[in-house]
Each structure stands twice: as structure tokens, then as C-alpha cells.
Design an enzyme around this catalytic site. Structure first.
Site, PDB file in Angstrom:
ATOM      1  N   ARG A  38      -9.019 -69.172  -3.513  1.00 27.04           N
ATOM      2  CA  ARG A  38      -8.619 -68.317  -2.399  1.00 27.04           C
ATOM      3  C   ARG A  38      -9.396 -68.581  -1.109  1.00 27.04           C
ATOM      4  O   ARG A  38      -8.808 -68.709  -0.040  1.00 27.04           O
ATOM      5  CB  ARG A  38      -8.837 -66.865  -2.833  1.00 27.04           C
ATOM      6  CG  ARG A  38      -8.171 -65.866  -1.953  1.00 27.04           C
ATOM      7  CD  ARG A  38      -8.506 -64.470  -2.409  1.00 27.04           C
ATOM      8  NE  ARG A  38      -7.471 -63.948  -3.275  1.00 27.04           N
ATOM      9  CZ  ARG A  38      -7.278 -62.646  -3.468  1.00 27.04           C
ATOM     10  NH1 ARG A  38      -8.038 -61.757  -2.867  1.00 27.04           N
ATOM     11  NH2 ARG A  38      -6.319 -62.222  -4.269  1.00 27.04           N
TER      12      ARG A  38
ATOM     13  N   GLY B 196     -12.115 -37.849   5.723  1.00 29.09           N
ATOM     14  CA  GLY B 196     -11.289 -38.900   5.140  1.00 29.09           C
ATOM     15  C   GLY B 196     -10.661 -38.444   3.845  1.00 29.09           C
ATOM     16  O   GLY B 196     -11.332 -37.886   2.983  1.00 29.09           O
ATOM     17  N   GLY B 197      -9.358 -38.652   3.717  1.00 27.34           N
ATOM     18  CA  GLY B 197      -8.624 -38.167   2.539  1.00 27.34           C
ATOM     19  C   GLY B 197      -7.930 -39.280   1.783  1.00 27.34           C
ATOM     20  O   GLY B 197      -6.812 -39.124   1.320  1.00 27.34           O
TER      21      GLY B 197
ATOM     22  N   SER C 140     -11.341 -52.390  -5.793  1.00 31.25           N
ATOM     23  CA  SER C 140     -11.521 -51.462  -4.675  1.00 31.25           C
ATOM     24  C   SER C 140     -11.084 -50.050  -5.053  1.00 31.25           C
ATOM     25  O   SER C 140     -11.778 -49.077  -4.747  1.00 31.25           O
ATOM     26  CB  SER C 140     -10.751 -51.940  -3.447  1.00 31.25           C
ATOM     27  OG  SER C 140      -9.386 -52.100  -3.761  1.00 31.25           O
ATOM     28  N   LEU C 141      -9.956 -49.933  -5.729  1.00 29.97           N
ATOM     29  CA  LEU C 141      -9.492 -48.600  -6.118  1.00 29.97           C
ATOM     30  C   LEU C 141     -10.519 -47.953  -7.034  1.00 29.97           C
ATOM     31  O   LEU C 141     -10.809 -46.762  -6.940  1.00 29.97           O
ATOM     32  CB  LEU C 141      -8.132 -48.702  -6.822  1.00 29.97           C
ATOM     33  CG  LEU C 141      -7.005 -49.301  -5.979  1.00 29.97           C
ATOM     34  CD1 LEU C 141      -5.724 -49.411  -6.796  1.00 29.97           C
ATOM     35  CD2 LEU C 141      -6.761 -48.464  -4.745  1.00 29.97           C
TER      36      LEU C 141
ATOM     37  N   HIS D  91      -8.796 -58.164   5.472  1.00 28.04           N
ATOM     38  CA  HIS D  91      -8.237 -57.364   4.389  1.00 28.04           C
ATOM     39  C   HIS D  91      -9.154 -56.236   3.912  1.00 28.04           C
ATOM     40  O   HIS D  91      -8.695 -55.181   3.503  1.00 28.04           O
ATOM     41  CB  HIS D  91      -7.928 -58.308   3.229  1.00 28.04           C
ATOM     42  CG  HIS D  91      -7.242 -57.672   2.067  1.00 28.04           C
ATOM     43  ND1 HIS D  91      -6.126 -56.872   2.215  1.00 28.04           N
ATOM     44  CD2 HIS D  91      -7.499 -57.715   0.744  1.00 28.04           C
ATOM     45  CE1 HIS D  91      -5.734 -56.450   1.024  1.00 28.04           C
ATOM     46  NE2 HIS D  91      -6.544 -56.925   0.127  1.00 28.04           N
TER      47      HIS D  91
END
Lengths: 655, 287
Positions: free
Chosen positions: A298, A10-11, A419-420, A366
Site C-alpha cells: 500500500r 464529539g458524538g 480504528s473502529l 485518510h
């Protein structure tokens, strides 16, 4: 050349940050990716990346506050030490990405600009235009290319990971891969294997995820014995643009600027929206939540839109689930000024101007909070011991996992713009531990392993490959089975979950799995056979799909993204103070009991027949004690009062 | 008539079916051929969903069973660059090619072809490894000392960030190369008995001598304008004026017209032209 070889599958951000750091530490890294790494799914992230910064510090923010927001957002379901370590590293990670040339937006004085993101009090989020994920990914891609030139990194792009190779002691010694162009199958001996293959949204058919996010690399590792944590926790975003190929995000700011959500009162009213008079429109969020209107939290927005289309059958279209998100009552000038960028996205993909025609939107899968179970080594201070080989290590010795495909950082629900951060953090942080593991291991073991180990693995996968060609040609079409799988999973295991529906979905998934195992190929060639690659990935979706369904079926509570109405905590209904108090006491009793019973990670292991076995793992909540999430709960204030009173004696006792 | 998503674009010309013609090729060096597919019309499709439906259908317009068309895609949001192909004669991403729009322009059929400047692997899949090899040649990275904690990068003006961001959105899709008259296809035949590694090395030597293309020129601009990247700007300028560098550019200006990310490629090329001139003069005087 370095003598330690690590294979990274995975990249995206996690795989590339691990690769770059491992190369710096002197390892030889072989990087396997379905696509050229620059095209990985990380590029889709728009919003930004969180960290405490010099500005927010002066507003009272701290690493601890970021840690606390993440844990609260995740409904306390994540082990706290790794999250604390991540929040501590965050400002350093942003600094590093800045040095690597990420084009972060600037203030007039030339500092990095930050904006405020949902659910936090502070402007913690650094961003690069509307494509932060892309910019971060490119910076890492560039660094890894640099290591490729020096010979430290070797890329296998358009290659697919087929599974790990374990020796007789169950230690990972490499993996089998296949060239998606020539279809050549080969093995790679390695000292450690890193899985950084991202989420599994494609199991739900269409989602906001990229086509590579089918979970197959994780599934193959899970089927080889790796544990899978919290499979049932899948984040659904309330507003996405339903496309026939993909569901694309529509930012919440559309509602923030006054967008109204509605459906025709007459289900599937065939008239175009502007011909439907006001009194024949059902503004269901405004009617049901007069206080919050279209700006309900949300998760509530997601659930209501989902319910009105599925249970109530009021979707705008007959064949497709969607509601109107209407901006047409707002002045064009305001829309252009405040929402220009996101409206252009809608226009680009739908070919319709949302300033004059209401948008059609629907919630979409998501993010997968769950993923491969990984370990960590805790320090006395409650953080991680960096350099420990236990960090990000799965239960299979020699296999590490990081990024969206681990279960470690987001608990029951992920906070926006985290997440990043978790992807880059887990990659960078794990690298020294991986190196410590390979150095500590059996020196030179790679060369002494019997060649039969690798020959056997190669034979196994070649046999699986060949089997597809021997199937009768009248079997089912794998693409149609995938569509059915997506429909079943989306209906039963996304926004609202009911036990009977989950049971029925499990039966249906078993049936689809049996059909998938007999599906027929329409391409029987052995050159760039995408048909076969898809059919094989489809088969591997089922073990994960079943873990998701089983995990959801067994968890009889509501937590974060997992919502079962039957087990919802009640609201306070009384007006009388004494009765209110009594209800709040009862509420807190039930909450405490629920915490005792359910504040546990779901851990799935894969039986030889592909069925999941579930057990539960205690969660390390030693740094921040769990407390009720009361946003939007009627009577929240009194519940909070009672809860605080109950916590006091405990705090006194521990001090 | 013009309000709901559907009726606005269907108008009175809503076709019953969509005819799609695909230029197929079974493998490198093989003869290409055309195949036609018929799909029932649906509103709101893009070319990606057309290709997905062709795969699910499994047969051509005559009802003959045919293998699904091979094509490359990933994000479907026009940010990864994977699904680039030639659609009705124009190079673009399949994900943002909306069928209703294509039918408005050309109602009888949709024509899909692989990019012509890269070797075909199969059907619409081409080998774009050359694009990434060029990024190595031009040192498209910021050469930091290490990945340790050394504080933030240098402060930058908003103006500089805005320019860098524009250039940094390049997704290596290949549109600018497809449209460029100076960028020529290179297909290196394999030698008998040659290993994959040897072949790739030889192929790279050959492609590295050919024109680098507009995207790479803009990347040199990007990294030379980065405060740290500027420290090895001269090395990039050496490549810029070397074989396959800026002198090959014929100033056709097609690149900027087809760039899906609206990168100001020709502005970058002009800036690089000036930098190249200065660099050459400096080299004459050994400065």
C-alpha cells in the site's frame, strides 16, 4: 439527578461509547456535537472491526498476536500497554456491540462471520455489510438516546465547542460552546471534559474525511495548553476517487482482481483512454516493480502514484492529479460478481461505468494517527489499570481525549479495521477512570467556582465572534484560503516529504495564516452564520498544520506513513555472500542507531503565538522489542538473519 | 466521443455556465425568496461542490455580494443523511446529485429548495429534530441490562441479519417523510418569554401526536425483530397503534420510491399493519 457532570465533545464512536458508559456509571453527560450525532464521521468506515475470535483462536491467533500486528503495523511508535489492553478487550467489545443489535454478517449456523483484512494472517474482522462504521455508530447512538430519555444525557447538537475553561491552577472547569443556529455563546461548568472530536483531514483540503473533521476542537484544546503527539503521522490511502468536493475511497480489491494502473506516455494525452494504444501507455507499477506489479504494498503504491503525478508531471488530467485504474480488460461478469458493490459507488458519484471506462484515482489523506497526548497507568503485567484517572487524561487536569483525536494506539501507521476498535475501546475503557477523577476531585467545586471565571471565558469568545464582523469587507475569502492551505499541505506533507519543501510549505502556511486572520465575511448576519463558523475553524487549522509540518521537518527518518527519501534505509546491493553479509551488518547497525535516535513520540506544545515547540518522548516498547520492517526490502532475508542473531544474546540475558 | 469521463457526459451540449436557482429564507417564519447564481461549467461536479463554489464566489448572477447559501452536510458519501434537500423538485442527497446528470434532464437550470415538511432554519437548512424525537417515542434501541461483559448476543440466521441490515441502514434523512402525503409540516411558534427547554418540550408534545412517518414504522419492525428488542415489542406496538401511528399511513407508497438506501419501507409497513391488528385483538381480550 447525578451530581457529576462530564461534557463530551464529539458524538462519533469514541464520544458515544464514553457517554453511554459514563451514564451507566451514574454521571450526568452533556454531549456537544457539530451535527446530530447519528451523522458523525464514524459512519463512513466500511470494512470492519478487528478482534481475535473463536475461529481465529483455533488457527493459532491470540490477543497477543493482534497486539503484535498492531504494534508492527505502527512501526513500534506507540506505547505498548494501551495497545495490549485494547487487543485484550477487542473480543468483549465485539460481543457487546453484538448485544446492542449491530447487524453483523452471519454464518449459515448463525455465528458472526469474519473476514480477513490487509496485513494479518487471520480472519479477525467482523463486519456489517459494507457499512460497519455506520452500524456500530447507530447502535451507540440508540443507547445514548435511551439515556437521553432517562435524563442522564443532554445533547447539544448543532453546537460548537469553542475552548476549555481553566481555573487559576490550570484545572479544567468546563467549556464555552456556541449554538450554530442562534449563534448564542454560553459556558458550561463541568467536572471533566472529554474531547472525542475525530481527525483533522480537512486541513489537507479534500480528504476521505467528513466536513466536520477540521481538527478545530483539538486545536482549541492544544492552544489552551494540551500537548499534541505525533502530528506528522498522517495515513494516506493509495486509491481514492478524486471528487471536486471530497476524495472517496476505492477499495484495494479493484487491484486485487486484476486492475491495472497506468498513465499515458505522453503527459496529458488528450485522447480518450481507449484510443491510446497499448505501447503508448505507461503501466508504471508493472514496469518499476515487475515482481509485484499492481499489487505492490500500500505505501509503495501510494508513493509511486503520487510521484508520477507531482514530480514527473504525468497526471492524466492537466488541472487535477489522477492516474487510470483500469478494469476494462476484465470480463463484465467477473467484475459484477466480485466487485459489484464498490463499482456501484464509483458509478454513483462519478456517473461513469468503470466496467467500460477506466477509473481515475489518486491517493487521499485518510486518518490522523497523531492527536492529543494522553496518559495511561500501566500494570505490572503490561496492560492498563482500568479505572485509573490517568487513562486517556491529557496533560491538562480534567481534560480527557479519545478516539481518532488521541495519539495513543496506531503509532506511525494504522492497521486496517483497527480504528473502529480503538474508538470504542478508548471511550469505554476511559469512562470509569474519568468518574474516579471527578469523584476524587474537589467535591462540589463546580458550584463554588467564581462566576467571573465563566463570564471571562464567555466574554473572550464573544469578542472573538464580534471581531469578525468588524473586519474590512475587502479581505480574502476564507474558502479560497482553505483551498490554498489544502494544496500546500497535500503537496508537502502527505506521501513524500522533503526538508526543503517542508520549509517552503511552513513559510507559505504562515503567510496564509496571516491572510486568514484578516479574511472577510460575506455573511454579516447573526443567525446560522456558517460563513463565520468556517472562517473561525480555518484560523484554528493553522496551529495543527504547523505542528504537522514542524514534526515532519524535524523527523529525519522513514517510519510508517512518514517517508523522507533522503533518509531511506538502503537495499542490499551485493551478490557476493561476504559482501552481502557485511552490508546486512551495516544495515542493522544503522537500524539500531536510527531506533535509538528516532523511536520517540513527537510531542508538540503550542506557544502563545501559535508556533509549535517540539520535544520527544520515549516510547514504552517493553513488551515487544522493535525490529526492522522488511516487507519489500531487497535483501530482507539476510538482514533478518543478522538481526535475529543480534537479538539472541539480549534475550538470553533478560531470561 | 463516449469514452473519457468528460466527453461521455458533456456531449455536444456542454454549457458554458451553470445556472443555479436557490430558494432562500433568512430565518424561521420569514418570507422565502429566489436567488440565482452563475458558475462556470466544469465536468464531474455534484450539488455539494456547486454550493461550495457559490460560497467561494460570494455573489449572485447579477454580481451583487450575497451571503453564502446555508446548507447542511457532513460525509458527502450518502451515508450520514445530512445534505438532504429538494433538487429539481425531487428530494434527495446533494452529494449524489451529479450536475452533469441534472443538466441532461434539465439543461437550463438547477433548482435547490429546502425540504418542505420541516421548519426552515435558514436557506436549505431545516430542523429535523422531530425525526430523532420519534426514535425516542418508539424506543428504537435494544434494551440491554448493562454494558458489562456478558458474552455475545443471540445467534441469528443469515436471513434475519439480511433483513435487519436493510432496515438498519436508515440514516434518518427525511426523504420518505418529504414524499409522504400524510406527513405534514409542523412549525410550533415560540411563546413570548418561553425558555428553550420549555419550547422544545412543548414542541415535542405536539409533534409526537402527529404521524411518525415510514422510517419510524420500519424502525419498529427492526427492533421488534431483534431477539432482545422483541422482549419489549408490546410497548412499541402500543405506540404503533397509538396517536400518529400506523393508521395514519395512507398507503401512497411514495416513501419506498424516494428512499436513497432502498429500504423496503412498504414491506415493513405491511408487516407492521399485521402486527398492529394482532396486537389490537390481543388487547381486546387482554392477552
Amino acid at each position: 439527578m447525578a451530581s457529576y457532570r462530564v461534557v463530551v465533545v464529539g458524538g462519533g464512536l469514541a464520544g458515544l461509547s464514553a457517554t453511554m458508559k459514563l451514564a451507566e456509571l451514574g454521571a450526568e453527560v452533556w454531549l456537544i456535537s457539530l451535527t446530530p450525532v447519528k451523522r458523525s464521521h464514524s459512519c463512513c468506515a466500511q470494512g470492519g472491526i478487528n478482534s481475535v475470535n473463536n475461529l481465529t483462536r483455533q488457527l493459532g491467533d491470540s490477543e497477543w498476536a493482534h497486539f503484535e500486528d498492531t504494534v508492527y503495523g505502527g512501526d513500534f511508535l506507540q506505547h505498548q500497554p494501551p495497545v495490549k489492553e485494547m487487543a485484550d478487550w477487542a473480543p468483549r467489545i465485539i460481543d457487546l456491540m453484538d448485544r446492542l443489535g449491530v447487524t453483523f454478517n452471519r454464518t449459515p449456523e448463525g455465528f458472526r462471520d469474519q473476514r480477513r483484512f490487509g496485513g494479518t494472517l487471520y480472519p479477525r474482522t467482523s463486519f456489517a455489510g459494507a457499512t460497519t462504521g455506520q452500524q456500530l455508530l447507530y447502535a451507540l447512538d440508540e443507547q445514548v438516546r435511551r439515556w437521553e430519555v432517562t435524563g442522564h444525557v443532554r445533547k447539544f447538537e448543532f453546537w460548537e465547542y469553542l475552548g476549555p475553561i481553566l481555573d487559576q491552577n490550570g484545572v479544567c472547569r468546563g467549556c464555552t460552546i456556541q449554538d450554530l443556529v442562534s449563534m448564542e455563546i454560553r459556558t458550561i461548568p463541568a467536572d471533566a471534559l472529554v474531547i472525542a472530536s475525530g481527525g483533522c483531514g480537512v486541513i489537507f483540503g479534500r480528504s476521505t474525511m467528513s466536513m466536520a473533521c477540521n481538527g478545530s476542537a483539538v486545536s482549541r484544546t492544544y492552544q489552551a495548553g494540551a500537548r499534541y503527539g505525533n502530528p506528522e503521522f498522517i495515513q494516506v490511502h493509495p486509491t481514492a476517487i478524486p471528487g471536486s468536493d471530497k476524495l472517496r475511497l476505492m477499495s484495494e480489491s479493484a487491484r486485487g482482481e486484476g486492475g491495472r494502473v497506468w498513465v499515458p506516455r505522453k503527459p496529458q494525452d488528450p485522447r480518450p483512454p481507449h484510443q491510446i494504444p497499448e505501447h503508448e501507455r505507461y503501466y508504471f507499477l508493472e514496469e518499476r516493480y515487475p515482481k509485484y506489479g499492481n499489487l505492490v504494498p500500500r505505501d509503495i503504491a501510494t508513493r509511486e502514484i503520487f510521484k508520477i503525478c507531482t514530480q514527473e508531471g504525468r497526471s492524466v488530467e492537466k488541472d487535477r492529479l489522477c492516474v487510470y485504474l483500469d478494469l476494462t480488460h476484465l470480463p463484465r461478469e467477473l467484475l459484477d460478481r466480485k466487485l459489484g458493490g464498490i463499482l456501484e459507488i464509483y458509478e454513483k458519484f462519478q456517473g461513469v461505468d468503470p466496467r467500460s471506462v477506466p477509473m481515475k484515482i489518486f491517493p487521499a489523506v485518510h486518518y490522523s494517527m497523531g492527536g492529543l497526548w494522553v496518559d495511561y497507568e500501566r500494570t505490572a503485567a503490561g496492560g492498563l489499570r482500568v479505572g485509573s484517572p490517568r487513562n486517556q487524561h491529557t496533560n491538562i487536569t480534567g481534560i480527557f481525549a479519545m478516539g481518532e483525536c488521541d495519539y495513543q494506539y496506531h503509532g506511525a501507521n494504522r492497521l486496517g479495521a483497527n480504528s473502529l476498535l480503538s474508538c470504542i475501546f478508548s471511550g469505554l475503557m476511559a469512562a470509569p477512570g474519568i468518574l474516579a477523577y471527578v469523584k476524587d476531585g474537589d467535591q462540589g467545586a463546580r458550584d463554588r467556582l467564581p462566576s467571573s471565571l465563566f463570564e471571562q471565558a464567555e466574554r473572550l469568545h464573544k469578542e472573538r465572534f464580534q471581531e469578525f464582523f468588524r473586519r474590512p469587507r475587502d479581505g480574502d475569502n476564507p474558502y479560497l484560503i482553505h483551498q490554498d492551505l489544502g494544496r500546500v499541505m497535500t503537496a508537502a506533507a502527505t506521501v513524500v516529504r522533503h526538508n526543503e519543501e517542508l520549509d517552503r510549505a511552513y513559510e507559505k502556511v504562515l503567510e496564509l495564516e496571516a491572510r486568514a486572520k484578516r479574511c472577510a465575511l460575506s455573511d454579516t448576519g447573526s443567525w446560522t452564520n456558517q460563513n463565520l463558523v468556517f472562517a473561525r475553524a480555518l484560523e484554528d487549522m493553522f496551529p495543527i498544520a504547523k505542528a504537522i509540518l514542524r514534526g515532519a521537518r524535524m523527523r529525519d527518518e522513514c517510519r510508517g506513513a512518514h517517508y523522507k527519501p533522503e533518509f531511506e534505509m538502503p537495499s542490499i546491493t551485493a551478490d557476493d555472500p561476504a559482501e552481502t553479509r557485511r552490508q546486512a551488518e551495516a544495515w542493522c547497525d544503522r537500524f539500531a542507531e536510527n531506533t535509538r535516535r528516532w523511536l520517540k513520540s513527537t510531542i508538540a506544545t503550542c506557544d502563545p503565538d501559535g508556533e509549535p515547540t517540539i520535544h520527544y518522548e520515549e516510547v514504552d516498547t517493553s513488551l515487544i522489542p522493535p525490529r526492522p520492517r522488511l516487507y519489500g526490502v531487497v535483501g530482507g532475508q539476510i538482514i533478518e538473519e543478522v538481526w535475529r542473531e543480534r537479538q539472541k544474546p539480549q534475550v538470553a540475558a533478560t531470561v | 466521443m463516449t469514452d473519457s469521463n468528460g466527453s461521455q457526459r458533456q456531449g455536444s451540449h456542454r454549457p458554458r455556465e451553470i445556472r443555479v436557482r436557490v430558494r432562500r429564507q433568512d430565518g424561521p417564519g420569514q418570507t422565502p425568496y429566489w436567488e440565482t447564481f452563475l458558475l462556470p461549467y466544469e465536468p464531474d461536479l455534484n450539488v455539494i461542490s456547486v454550493l461550495q463554489k457559490i460560497a467561494a464566489l460570494g455573489k449572485d448572477a447579477e454580481g451583487k455580494r450575497v451571503p453564502p447559501v446555508a446548507w447542511e452536510c457532513n460525509c458527502l458519501e450518502e451515508i450520514c443523511g445530512a445534505c438532504t434537500m429538494v433538487i429539481n423538485g425531487r428530494v434527495r442527497q446533494a452529494c449524489t446529485a451529479l450536475v452533469d446528470r441534472l443538466l441532461e434532464q434539465q439543461p437550463d437550470e438547477i433548482r435547490l429548495e429546502p425540504m418542505s415538511k420541516f421548519p426552515v432554519i435558514r436557506d436549505l437548512v431545516v430542523d429535523r429534530a422531530r425525526i430523532f424525537a420519534t426514535l425516542k417515542k418508539i424506543q428504537a434501541w435494544v434494551p440491554v441490562d448493562n454494558y458489562l461483559n456478558l458474552g455475545p448476543g443471540p445467534r441469528q440466521s443469515q436471513e434475519n441479519q439480511e433483513l435487519a441490515y436493510l432496515l438498519s441502514k436508515c440514516m434518518s434523512c427525511g426523504c420518505c417523510m418529504e414524499a409522504c402525503p400524510q406527513y405534514l409540516k409542523i412549525e410550533v411558534p415560540r411563546l413570548p418569554g418561553e425558555s428553550e427547554d420549555d419550547y422544545r418540550r412543548r414542541e415535542m408534545e405536539i409533534t409526537n401526536r402527529a404521524f411518525m412517518g415510514a422510517a419510524a414504522l420500519a424502525q419498529i419492525d427492526l427492533f421488534n425483530s431483534n431477539p432482545i428488542g422483541a422482549m419489549n415489542a408490546r410497548e412499541r406496538l402500543d405506540v404503533l397503534i397509538g396517536e400518529g401511528g400506523i393508521q395514519v399511513c395512507g398507503n401512497a407508497q411514495n416513501c419506498v420510491k424516494v428512499c436513497p438506501k432502498e429500504i423496503p419501507l412498504t414491506t415493513s409497513i405491511a408487516r407492521m399493519g399485521r402486527a398492529a391488528t394482532i396486537h389490537m385483538v390481543r388487547r381486546w381480550f387482554d392477552l
